[in-house]
Design a protein around this motif. Structure first.
Motif, PDB file in Angstrom:
ATOM      1  N   ALA A 152       0.820  -1.213   0.000  1.00  0.00           N
ATOM      2  CA  ALA A 152       0.000   0.000   0.000  1.00  0.00           C
ATOM      3  C   ALA A 152       0.852   1.261   0.000  1.00  0.00           C
ATOM      4  O   ALA A 152       0.503   2.259  -0.645  1.00  0.00           O
ATOM      5  CB  ALA A 152      -0.948  -0.010   1.196  1.00  0.00           C
ATOM      6  N   ASP A 153       1.951   1.250   0.701  1.00  0.00           N
ATOM      7  CA  ASP A 153       2.804   2.437   0.745  1.00  0.00           C
ATOM      8  C   ASP A 153       3.382   2.731  -0.638  1.00  0.00           C
ATOM      9  O   ASP A 153       3.426   3.893  -1.063  1.00  0.00           O
ATOM     10  CB  ASP A 153       3.923   2.244   1.764  1.00  0.00           C
ATOM     11  CG  ASP A 153       4.636   3.554   2.057  1.00  0.00           C
ATOM     12  OD1 ASP A 153       4.046   4.412   2.744  1.00  0.00           O
ATOM     13  OD2 ASP A 153       5.775   3.719   1.561  1.00  0.00           O
ATOM     14  N   LEU A 156      -6.161   1.166  -3.174  1.00  0.00           N
ATOM     15  CA  LEU A 156      -5.890   1.580  -1.793  1.00  0.00           C
ATOM     16  C   LEU A 156      -7.142   1.560  -0.916  1.00  0.00           C
ATOM     17  O   LEU A 156      -7.059   1.875   0.279  1.00  0.00           O
ATOM     18  CB  LEU A 156      -5.291   2.990  -1.776  1.00  0.00           C
ATOM     19  CG  LEU A 156      -3.853   3.120  -2.262  1.00  0.00           C
ATOM     20  CD1 LEU A 156      -3.480   4.590  -2.428  1.00  0.00           C
ATOM     21  CD2 LEU A 156      -2.892   2.433  -1.286  1.00  0.00           C
ATOM     22  N   ALA A 157      -8.276   1.204  -1.475  1.00  0.00           N
ATOM     23  CA  ALA A 157      -9.533   1.231  -0.714  1.00  0.00           C
ATOM     24  C   ALA A 157      -9.394   0.422   0.571  1.00  0.00           C
ATOM     25  O   ALA A 157      -9.030  -0.758   0.549  1.00  0.00           O
ATOM     26  CB  ALA A 157     -10.666   0.678  -1.563  1.00  0.00           C
ATOM     27  N   GLY A 158      -9.655   1.084   1.698  1.00  0.00           N
ATOM     28  CA  GLY A 158      -9.617   0.422   2.992  1.00  0.00           C
ATOM     29  C   GLY A 158      -8.237   0.212   3.568  1.00  0.00           C
ATOM     30  O   GLY A 158      -8.099  -0.370   4.651  1.00  0.00           O
ATOM     31  N   ARG A 159      -7.197   0.707   2.883  1.00  0.00           N
ATOM     32  CA  ARG A 159      -5.840   0.481   3.407  1.00  0.00           C
ATOM     33  C   ARG A 159      -4.902   1.628   3.029  1.00  0.00           C
ATOM     34  O   ARG A 159      -3.755   1.422   2.649  1.00  0.00           O
ATOM     35  CB  ARG A 159      -5.282  -0.852   2.917  1.00  0.00           C
ATOM     36  CG  ARG A 159      -5.206  -1.002   1.404  1.00  0.00           C
ATOM     37  CD  ARG A 159      -4.912  -2.427   0.981  1.00  0.00           C
ATOM     38  NE  ARG A 159      -4.544  -2.512  -0.430  1.00  0.00           N
ATOM     39  CZ  ARG A 159      -3.323  -2.761  -0.866  1.00  0.00           C
ATOM     40  NH1 ARG A 159      -2.323  -2.918   0.000  1.00  0.00           N
ATOM     41  NH2 ARG A 159      -3.076  -2.864  -2.159  1.00  0.00           N
ATOM     42  N   VAL A 160      -5.373   2.834   3.166  1.00  0.00           N
ATOM     43  CA  VAL A 160      -4.536   3.998   2.883  1.00  0.00           C
ATOM     44  C   VAL A 160      -3.542   4.200   4.028  1.00  0.00           C
ATOM     45  O   VAL A 160      -3.955   4.350   5.192  1.00  0.00           O
ATOM     46  CB  VAL A 160      -5.391   5.265   2.712  1.00  0.00           C
ATOM     47  CG1 VAL A 160      -4.501   6.476   2.462  1.00  0.00           C
ATOM     48  CG2 VAL A 160      -6.384   5.086   1.568  1.00  0.00           C
ATOM     49  N   PRO A 161      -2.253   4.207   3.751  1.00  0.00           N
ATOM     50  CA  PRO A 161      -1.276   4.435   4.827  1.00  0.00           C
ATOM     51  C   PRO A 161      -1.441   5.838   5.410  1.00  0.00           C
ATOM     52  O   PRO A 161      -1.469   6.832   4.665  1.00  0.00           O
ATOM     53  CB  PRO A 161       0.075   4.291   4.119  1.00  0.00           C
ATOM     54  CG  PRO A 161      -0.216   3.542   2.853  1.00  0.00           C
ATOM     55  CD  PRO A 161      -1.595   3.946   2.448  1.00  0.00           C
ATOM     56  N   GLU A 162      -1.557   5.921   6.695  1.00  0.00           N
ATOM     57  CA  GLU A 162      -1.799   7.214   7.340  1.00  0.00           C
ATOM     58  C   GLU A 162      -0.718   8.222   7.001  1.00  0.00           C
ATOM     59  O   GLU A 162      -0.999   9.422   6.810  1.00  0.00           O
ATOM     60  CB  GLU A 162      -1.889   7.018   8.855  1.00  0.00           C
ATOM     61  CG  GLU A 162      -2.375   8.252   9.609  1.00  0.00           C
ATOM     62  CD  GLU A 162      -3.801   8.633   9.274  1.00  0.00           C
ATOM     63  OE1 GLU A 162      -4.131   9.842   9.382  1.00  0.00           O
ATOM     64  OE2 GLU A 162      -4.593   7.747   8.901  1.00  0.00           O
ATOM     65  N   ALA A 207      -0.226  13.707   1.349  1.00  0.00           N
ATOM     66  CA  ALA A 207       0.169  13.793  -0.058  1.00  0.00           C
ATOM     67  C   ALA A 207      -0.991  13.437  -0.980  1.00  0.00           C
ATOM     68  O   ALA A 207      -1.174  14.055  -2.038  1.00  0.00           O
ATOM     69  CB  ALA A 207       1.353  12.873  -0.324  1.00  0.00           C
ATOM     70  N   LEU A 208      -1.797  12.471  -0.578  1.00  0.00           N
ATOM     71  CA  LEU A 208      -2.941  12.071  -1.407  1.00  0.00           C
ATOM     72  C   LEU A 208      -4.033  13.134  -1.376  1.00  0.00           C
ATOM     73  O   LEU A 208      -4.669  13.409  -2.408  1.00  0.00           O
ATOM     74  CB  LEU A 208      -3.480  10.725  -0.923  1.00  0.00           C
ATOM     75  CG  LEU A 208      -2.512   9.542  -1.061  1.00  0.00           C
ATOM     76  CD1 LEU A 208      -3.137   8.268  -0.506  1.00  0.00           C
ATOM     77  CD2 LEU A 208      -2.082   9.341  -2.508  1.00  0.00           C
ATOM     78  N   ASP A 263     -12.892   8.614  -3.649  1.00  0.00           N
ATOM     79  CA  ASP A 263     -13.601   7.403  -3.256  1.00  0.00           C
ATOM     80  C   ASP A 263     -12.912   6.702  -2.090  1.00  0.00           C
ATOM     81  O   ASP A 263     -13.578   6.177  -1.190  1.00  0.00           O
ATOM     82  CB  ASP A 263     -13.707   6.442  -4.445  1.00  0.00           C
ATOM     83  CG  ASP A 263     -14.799   6.836  -5.422  1.00  0.00           C
ATOM     84  OD1 ASP A 263     -15.664   7.636  -5.042  1.00  0.00           O
ATOM     85  OD2 ASP A 263     -14.773   6.337  -6.565  1.00  0.00           O
ATOM     86  N   VAL A 264     -11.588   6.672  -2.095  1.00  0.00           N
ATOM     87  CA  VAL A 264     -10.877   5.928  -1.040  1.00  0.00           C
ATOM     88  C   VAL A 264     -10.584   6.785   0.182  1.00  0.00           C
ATOM     89  O   VAL A 264     -10.193   6.256   1.224  1.00  0.00           O
ATOM     90  CB  VAL A 264      -9.569   5.304  -1.579  1.00  0.00           C
ATOM     91  CG1 VAL A 264      -9.865   4.377  -2.739  1.00  0.00           C
ATOM     92  CG2 VAL A 264      -8.557   6.345  -1.975  1.00  0.00           C
ATOM     93  N   LEU A 265     -10.776   8.104   0.069  1.00  0.00           N
ATOM     94  CA  LEU A 265     -10.517   9.005   1.199  1.00  0.00           C
ATOM     95  C   LEU A 265     -11.812   9.615   1.735  1.00  0.00           C
ATOM     96  O   LEU A 265     -11.789  10.647   2.401  1.00  0.00           O
ATOM     97  CB  LEU A 265      -9.566  10.128   0.767  1.00  0.00           C
ATOM     98  CG  LEU A 265      -8.148   9.696   0.382  1.00  0.00           C
ATOM     99  CD1 LEU A 265      -7.397  10.848  -0.275  1.00  0.00           C
ATOM    100  CD2 LEU A 265      -7.393   9.187   1.614  1.00  0.00           C
ATOM    101  N   ALA A 266     -12.924   8.963   1.451  1.00  0.00           N
ATOM    102  CA  ALA A 266     -14.222   9.542   1.807  1.00  0.00           C
ATOM    103  C   ALA A 266     -14.464   9.631   3.307  1.00  0.00           C
ATOM    104  O   ALA A 266     -15.419  10.275   3.734  1.00  0.00           O
ATOM    105  CB  ALA A 266     -15.343   8.736   1.149  1.00  0.00           C
ATOM    106  N   ASP A 267     -13.628   9.008   4.096  1.00  0.00           N
ATOM    107  CA  ASP A 267     -13.809   9.072   5.550  1.00  0.00           C
ATOM    108  C   ASP A 267     -12.967  10.175   6.186  1.00  0.00           C
ATOM    109  O   ASP A 267     -12.950  10.305   7.414  1.00  0.00           O
ATOM    110  CB  ASP A 267     -13.447   7.727   6.179  1.00  0.00           C
ATOM    111  CG  ASP A 267     -11.998   7.323   5.921  1.00  0.00           C
ATOM    112  OD1 ASP A 267     -11.399   7.868   4.967  1.00  0.00           O
ATOM    113  OD2 ASP A 267     -11.481   6.471   6.664  1.00  0.00           O
ATOM    114  N   ARG A 268     -12.280  10.966   5.388  1.00  0.00           N
ATOM    115  CA  ARG A 268     -11.391  11.989   5.928  1.00  0.00           C
ATOM    116  C   ARG A 268     -12.176  13.281   6.175  1.00  0.00           C
ATOM    117  O   ARG A 268     -12.423  14.074   5.268  1.00  0.00           O
ATOM    118  CB  ARG A 268     -10.219  12.255   4.983  1.00  0.00           C
ATOM    119  CG  ARG A 268      -9.440  11.030   4.557  1.00  0.00           C
ATOM    120  CD  ARG A 268      -8.874  10.229   5.717  1.00  0.00           C
ATOM    121  NE  ARG A 268      -8.009  11.005   6.594  1.00  0.00           N
ATOM    122  CZ  ARG A 268      -7.154  10.469   7.444  1.00  0.00           C
ATOM    123  NH1 ARG A 268      -7.049   9.133   7.537  1.00  0.00           N
ATOM    124  NH2 ARG A 268      -6.409  11.225   8.219  1.00  0.00           N
TER     125      ARG A 268
END
Length: 402
Positions: free
Chosen positions: A24-25, A48-54, A59-60, A79-84
């Motif tokens: 993932a990194d 990266l869905a569900g496993r974005v490195p903190e 940067a993302l 889509d993958v950062l929708a919880d931020r």
């Protein structure tokens, strides 16, 4: 381990399974680097869905906020950062509504819904009523996210019911809960009535509704929904007859033209079309089938007999070098052209040539002159270069879409 380029050798040919198992990194670093091709960065972002490195989140997020980056990558990252939650103030900024990047305003709205922003509910309802299926899906997903997070009644109170799109959302919610939505067939807006007929699922209930429906339009929507469920043409014709054969009257549109147009376009007409067109096509016989090859041979022979030196007919798609439609073009006489419809024995030309017209009319073609071609076919909404509105006779008989 294979590297990222090996897993995405060409655009659209990624190994999605292997990417989901890839480090993932490394994926996050690849996505954040604009030097890489966007068509490789996008599948990496989705993986990266569900496993974005903190550690890679800043940067993302910077890529999401970068209006100069490719929108396909930015949408995937949303889509993958929708919880931020830190994205929300930026997403709500007025500049997000005016950004011109393809698909981004819609993606921003969708993300606001997923982040629980109830101030987006009206815009999401509008998006859910968009004629483009992709936008509809984003709007509905955003609304679903809101109703999953909050009490449904609270979201409905935020929305109200004054606009057609507000009522359409209520119809969807009711249908999803298994409620009867036949009453919405009487909604004064066709967006809502059309949606209600598409969701009606009980033929007996529709038959009962026909007796009490408050308007002819509502009865026609019920008849249309009933046919969709049963495909019983005889029943549909009986309902149409009982209603007095209602139809959209179009001044100047004779039965020959009407038949060709209604059977070509009413089956796939757009949401805001009058239900009379939809039911008429189910209750009338189609015109005789057109033998296109024979028709073109006849037209070419007629022009040849008139000493107009016609060339080989080409489809309108070939003529325009893209797309398709309902006519062929025959060039003749050093740069002149006639158009021959595939919907019937109809012909026309932009620069009326009496010799060509006479030749084709003598061969049994009907020449569509300027006055006839200009007749607007009221309330039959047809997709045409991004618009979904009524078109005139000329455009319908000689239709091209790239």
């Amino acid at each position: 381990m294979r590297d990222i380029e090996a897993l995405i050798p060409q655009a659209g040919r990624e190994d999605a399974t292997a990417l989901r198992e890839f480090d993932a990194d490394a994926l996050a670093r690849y996505v954040a680097d604009r030097a890489h091709p966007w068509w490789r960065r996008r599948p990496c972002a989705l993986a990266l869905a569900g496993r974005v490195p903190e550690a890679r989140v800043p940067a993302l997020l910077a890529r999401v906020r970068d209006s100069g980056d490719v929108s396909e990558v930015r949408r995937a990252l949303l889509d993958v950062l929708a919880d931020r939650a830190e994205l929300l103030p930026w997403l709500r900024h007025e500049d997000r509504r005016t950004e011109k990047s393809f698909g981004m305003p819609e993606a921003f709205l969708h993300a606001r819904g997923r982040l629980g922003d109830r101030t987006a509910v009206r815009e999401l309802a509008t998006l859910a009523a968009d004629p483009w299926p992709r936008n509809q899906a984003l709007g509905e997903a955003g609304l679903d996210a809101l109703t999953a997070r909050y009490e449904l009644d609270a979201v409905l109170d935020d929305l109200g019911d004054a606009r057609p799109e507000d009522r359409a959302f209520r119809v969807r919610i009711r249908a999803r809960a298994g409620e009867d939505v036949t009453d919405a067939l009487a909604d004064p807006d066709r967006l809502v009535a059309h949606l209600a007929q598409s969701l009606a699922d009980d033929p007996d209930r529709l038959r009962l509704y026909l007796d009490d429906a408050p308007t002819t339009d509502a009865k026609l929507w019920a008849a249309y929904a009933l046919y969709r469920l049963t495909e019983d043409a005889a029943e549909t014709r009986a309902i149409h007859e009982a209603l007095g054969h209602p139809r959209v009257e179009v001044p100047g549109l004779d039965e020959q033209l009407r038949s060709a147009i209604v059977h070509a376009y009413a089956p796939g007409c757009r949401t805001q079309s009058d239900p009379r067109w939809r039911v008429e096509v189910l209750c009338t016989e189609p015109p005789p089938r057109v033998d296109v090859d024979e028709q073109l041979r006849r037209a070419t022979a007629a022009l040849t007999a008139a000493h107009l030196a016609p060339g080989q007919p080409v489809s309108c798609g070939e003529h325009h070098q893209q797309g398709d439609g309902t006519y062929h073009v025959i060039g003749y006489g050093g740069g002149k052209e006639v158009c021959v419809s595939t919907l019937g024995r109809f012909a026309t030309g932009h620069d009326t040539d009496p010799a060509a017209r006479q030749a084709l009319e003598s061969a049994g073609f009907r020449w569509i002159d300027e006055a006839t071609g200009a007749i607007p076919v009221t309330d039959l909404c047809v997709y045409y270069f991004g618009n979904r509105a009524p078109l005139d006779v000329d455009t319908l008989l000689f239709y091209w879409q790239d």
